[in-house]
Design an enzyme around this catalytic site. Structure first.
Site, PDB file in Angstrom:
ATOM      1  N   ARG A  50      49.022  38.599  43.165  1.00 60.81           N
ATOM      2  CA  ARG A  50      48.180  38.871  42.000  1.00 60.81           C
ATOM      3  C   ARG A  50      47.689  37.598  41.312  1.00 60.81           C
ATOM      4  O   ARG A  50      46.857  37.660  40.409  1.00 60.81           O
ATOM      5  CB  ARG A  50      48.949  39.721  40.987  1.00 60.81           C
ATOM      6  N   GLU A  87      29.906  44.631  52.698  1.00 53.78           N
ATOM      7  CA  GLU A  87      31.359  44.418  52.771  1.00 53.78           C
ATOM      8  C   GLU A  87      31.692  43.350  53.812  1.00 53.78           C
ATOM      9  O   GLU A  87      32.588  42.514  53.593  1.00 53.78           O
ATOM     10  CB  GLU A  87      32.058  45.734  53.109  1.00 53.78           C
ATOM     11  N   TRP A 127      46.869  33.506  37.420  1.00 56.64           N
ATOM     12  CA  TRP A 127      45.502  33.335  37.913  1.00 56.64           C
ATOM     13  C   TRP A 127      44.723  32.761  36.744  1.00 56.64           C
ATOM     14  O   TRP A 127      44.609  33.381  35.696  1.00 56.64           O
ATOM     15  CB  TRP A 127      44.917  34.672  38.358  1.00 56.64           C
ATOM     16  N   LYS A 149      44.636  39.489  43.740  1.00 57.90           N
ATOM     17  CA  LYS A 149      44.556  40.847  44.268  1.00 57.90           C
ATOM     18  C   LYS A 149      44.111  41.868  43.232  1.00 57.90           C
ATOM     19  O   LYS A 149      43.203  42.644  43.466  1.00 57.90           O
ATOM     20  CB  LYS A 149      45.924  41.243  44.829  1.00 57.90           C
ATOM     21  N   LYS A 187      33.725  39.873  52.958  1.00 56.32           N
ATOM     22  CA  LYS A 187      34.954  39.463  53.630  1.00 56.32           C
ATOM     23  C   LYS A 187      34.834  38.036  54.166  1.00 56.32           C
ATOM     24  O   LYS A 187      35.750  37.241  54.053  1.00 56.32           O
ATOM     25  CB  LYS A 187      35.278  40.419  54.792  1.00 56.32           C
ATOM     26  N   HIS A 227      10.705  40.655  53.431  1.00 55.64           N
ATOM     27  CA  HIS A 227      10.352  40.503  52.020  1.00 55.64           C
ATOM     28  C   HIS A 227      11.056  39.304  51.385  1.00 55.64           C
ATOM     29  O   HIS A 227      11.219  39.268  50.161  1.00 55.64           O
ATOM     30  CB  HIS A 227      10.690  41.784  51.256  1.00 55.64           C
ATOM     31  N   GLU A 256      34.932  35.565  51.255  1.00 57.31           N
ATOM     32  CA  GLU A 256      36.214  35.573  50.551  1.00 57.31           C
ATOM     33  C   GLU A 256      37.251  34.686  51.234  1.00 57.31           C
ATOM     34  O   GLU A 256      37.976  33.955  50.552  1.00 57.31           O
ATOM     35  CB  GLU A 256      36.779  37.006  50.497  1.00 57.31           C
ATOM     36  N   ASN A 296      49.474  37.989  30.338  1.00 56.39           N
ATOM     37  CA  ASN A 296      48.363  38.408  31.191  1.00 56.39           C
ATOM     38  C   ASN A 296      47.227  38.855  30.292  1.00 56.39           C
ATOM     39  O   ASN A 296      47.464  39.473  29.252  1.00 56.39           O
ATOM     40  CB  ASN A 296      48.750  39.587  32.079  1.00 56.39           C
ATOM     41  N   GLY A 297      45.981  38.602  30.706  1.00 61.99           N
ATOM     42  CA  GLY A 297      44.848  39.066  29.921  1.00 61.99           C
ATOM     43  C   GLY A 297      44.065  37.927  29.311  1.00 61.99           C
ATOM     44  O   GLY A 297      44.306  36.750  29.581  1.00 61.99           O
ATOM     45  N   CYS A 301      47.609  38.453  36.807  1.00 59.49           N
ATOM     46  CA  CYS A 301      48.803  37.619  36.789  1.00 59.49           C
ATOM     47  C   CYS A 301      50.025  38.530  36.861  1.00 59.49           C
ATOM     48  O   CYS A 301      49.917  39.740  36.729  1.00 59.49           O
ATOM     49  CB  CYS A 301      48.855  36.788  35.517  1.00 59.49           C
TER      50      CYS A 301
END
Length: 605
Positions: A27, A478, A74, A600, A482, A501, A485, A99-100, A2
């Protein structure tokens, strides 16, 4: 995760608070709000839209004040609703942003309810507000000091009270908070970027600090309540708007900035000198016998790639751990291991906690690979290597990832050179590869039109598989990350040899299978895995090197990479996967730069 901004001034501070939120919006953007002190107490404007909407509201209302706090959220505790948006009030006397995560908020809430406090939100933040209010005896600084002694967890807070109209009090533990020193005005923020342009003088609060900003100055006390001085640094934090230019989104812009970012990250002189990592790096490197890499998300995949490089080039055992898991299991510490943490922001809570845990186990040799020189992680480690990705606004990491890979390749060759495993001829070849990398990336970026054509097909899918082998398995991981996301398509990645497998059961004509196919020692094995897909009616989308002899045919589409790039091939092969995810998301109409439920900088556990 945040964003916090606070200010005390002799002018209307609301534009500064809102602009600070705009800069920190990447953020967290579930909700946002601003509060100022007025004659009757704190007043606020909150919303669950973006900061631009909050700005419009404040202007329409002529919302003004000389002391205030603001926040972009967030969501953790409580859904992203107006009632849960910050600033949070207590008895119309006190306002707080936070924040937190407070781990003991339930027991504190029960105790406060027993005292008669009523809760209007689902947040853990409201517990802090009421706790400070319950301890207030005319001194907000003392009330905050008393309150934080009862908090378990991580927090950065900024608080205002109606009885102290020119005061903002802040505190931090586990989440960053900085003080900005102005002329006749002072600031608090979770990042210096938020108030850059109003001041360039910042002090970084340390763990457990409580601070008070007024018109006249700043007061700081450490976790024991003793007066403390924190060094004031001149920080040229770029605060201007980052222009999109010809690009549609910041993510696209940042994908195309990768040649420049990588060129800036490669040292101009000797790229494999131990002193690049710190003055005593040679001594540290000579004393280690293994590496432990700690990271999360995209940075974790950079670490997995580095494991291949370090063990191949430097012949040093390397373990890679997901930071959020490492600290919660019994591990076998090795005091001769180099602990390497990787983070774009340097504020990733899980990675910082894992680093501290490793240090508590006696592993004192530490190295941060990070994009932010002033971050908490960089301050905590013995050695550091700073990438030069520049400001990355898109939530889905692109140029931060590829510059991390460059940094980790430099580490691998440097360690190999010190151990006598890299000859002069090999070093010269590695240096040539690095220097040519920006130009090679430009060649890959030229493939964008072909990738857009693939995105038209992917946009109609709801699932995808990504395959890679060896060095390129982390790149497949990755690529899948992406895609999920930003397009919200479910995607998974596997080492191609694992298809038979289990994952092969998922392969049908409706399941696109993206394959990273460099012309390396595993190519023939990979071709066999691809035939397993074709035999089950699956459709392959292959990124192949020019000399790999894989051609488009029924059930297989091929985009040919401009050149094979040996050990640095992962850096080239990840770029088309970024572009595929980006253009697929555009076709599906998602919010590319601010995907749902994500932020972010992940500064909470």
């Amino acid at each position: 995760m945040c964003g916090i901004v606070g200010a005390v001034a002799q002018r209307n501070i609301v534009p500064v608070l809102v602009e600070g939120l705009r800069r920190l919006e990447y953020r967290g953007y579930d909700s946002c709000g601003v509060a100022v002190l007025g004659a009757e107490g704190p007043r606020r404007v909150r919303g669950t839209e973006r900061v631009a909407d909050l700005d419009a509201q404040t202007q329409e209302m002529h919302f003004e004040g000389v002391t205030g706090i603001s926040h972009t959220r967030w969501a953790t505790h409580g859904a992203p609703t107006i009632d849960n948006a910050h600033p949070i009030f207590s008895n119309n006397a006190l306002a707080i942003v936070h924040n937190g995560i407070i781990e003991n908020y339930e027991s504190l809430r029960d105790a406060l309810r027993a005292k008669g406090y009523q809760f209007a939100s689902q947040t853990d933040t409201e517990v802090i507000a009421h706790l400070i209010h319950s301890l207030y005896r005319g001194d907000l600084f003392a009330a905050v000091q008393g309150a934080v002694r009862e908090l378990h967890g991580a927090y950065a807070i900024a608080v205002i009270h109606k009885d102290q109209p020119h005061t903002v009090v802040g505190a931090r533990a586990g989440s960053p908070l900085v003080v900005g020193y102005g002329k006749g005005e002072n600031f608090l923020a979770s990042d210096a970027l938020a108030v850059a342009g109003n001041t360039d003088r910042f002090a970084y609060l340390e763990e457990g600090d409580v601070c008070e900003i007024t018109l006249d100055g700043v007061r700081i006390a450490d976790r024991d309540g003793h007066a403390a001085q924190r060094a004031v640094h001149a920080v040229q934090a770029y605060g201007g708007a980052v222009e999109l230019g010809p690009y549609r989104h910041y993510m696209q812009k940042e994908i195309f900035e990768q040649p420049r970012a990588i060129g800036d990250t490669i040292p101009a002189a000797d790229p494999f000198g131990a002193d690049l990592f710190g003055a005593n790096a040679r001594e540290v490197f000579d004393g280690i016998d293994s590496l432990l890499i700690l990271a999360c998300g995209t940075s974790y995949y950079a670490g997995l790639t580095a494991k291949y490089w370090i063990e191949s080039i430097a012949k040093i055992r390397t373990d890679v751990e997901i930071a959020s898991e490492y600290r919660y299991r019994d591990s076998v510490p090795n005091p001769r291991s180099l602990v390497v943490t990787i983070s774009q922001s340097g504020e990733t809570a899980d990675t910082i906690a894992a680093l501290k845990h490793a240090q508590s186990l006696g592993m004192k040799h530490t190295l941060a690979v990070c994009n932010v020189a002033t971050s908490a992680m960089v301050q905590l480690t013995e050695l550091k290597f700073l990438t030069h990705a520049g400001r990355e606004i898109g939530v889905a990491s692109t140029k931060a990832f590829t510059t991390q890979l460059v940094a980790l390749f430099i580490l691998a060759v440097t360690l190999g050179k010190l151990r006598g495993h890299v000859s002069d001829a090999q070093e010269a070849e590695y240096q040539k590869l690095l220097r040519h990398l920006p130009a090679a990336l430009n060649g890959v970026l030229a493939l964008e039109p072909q990738i857009i054509a693939w995105a038209d097909e992917f946009a109609r899918k709801e699932n995808a598989l990504f395959l890679g082998r060896g060095l390129h398995y982390p790149i497949a991981l990755e690529g899948a990350l992406k895609l999920k996301e930003i397009s919200y398509i479910h995607a998974e990645a596997y080492p191609a040899g694992e298809l038979k497998h289990g994952p092969l059961a998922l392969v049908t004509e409706a399941m696109p299978v993206v394959t990273v196919a460099p012309n390396d020692a595993l190519l023939e094995k990979l071709k066999s895995n691809m035939q397993e897909v074709r035999a089950r009616g699956g459709k392959l989308y292959v990124f192949a090197d020019a000399d790999s002899h894989i051609v488009s045919d029924d059930g297989i589409q091929v985009i040919r990479m401009p050149e094979h790039y040996g050990l640095l091939s992962p850096i080239l092969h990840v770029v088309p996967l970024q572009l595929l995810a980006y253009h697929t998301a555009c076709k599906r109409g998602t919010d590319v730069d601010k995907p749902r439920n994500l932020a972010k900088s992940v500064t909470v556990e």
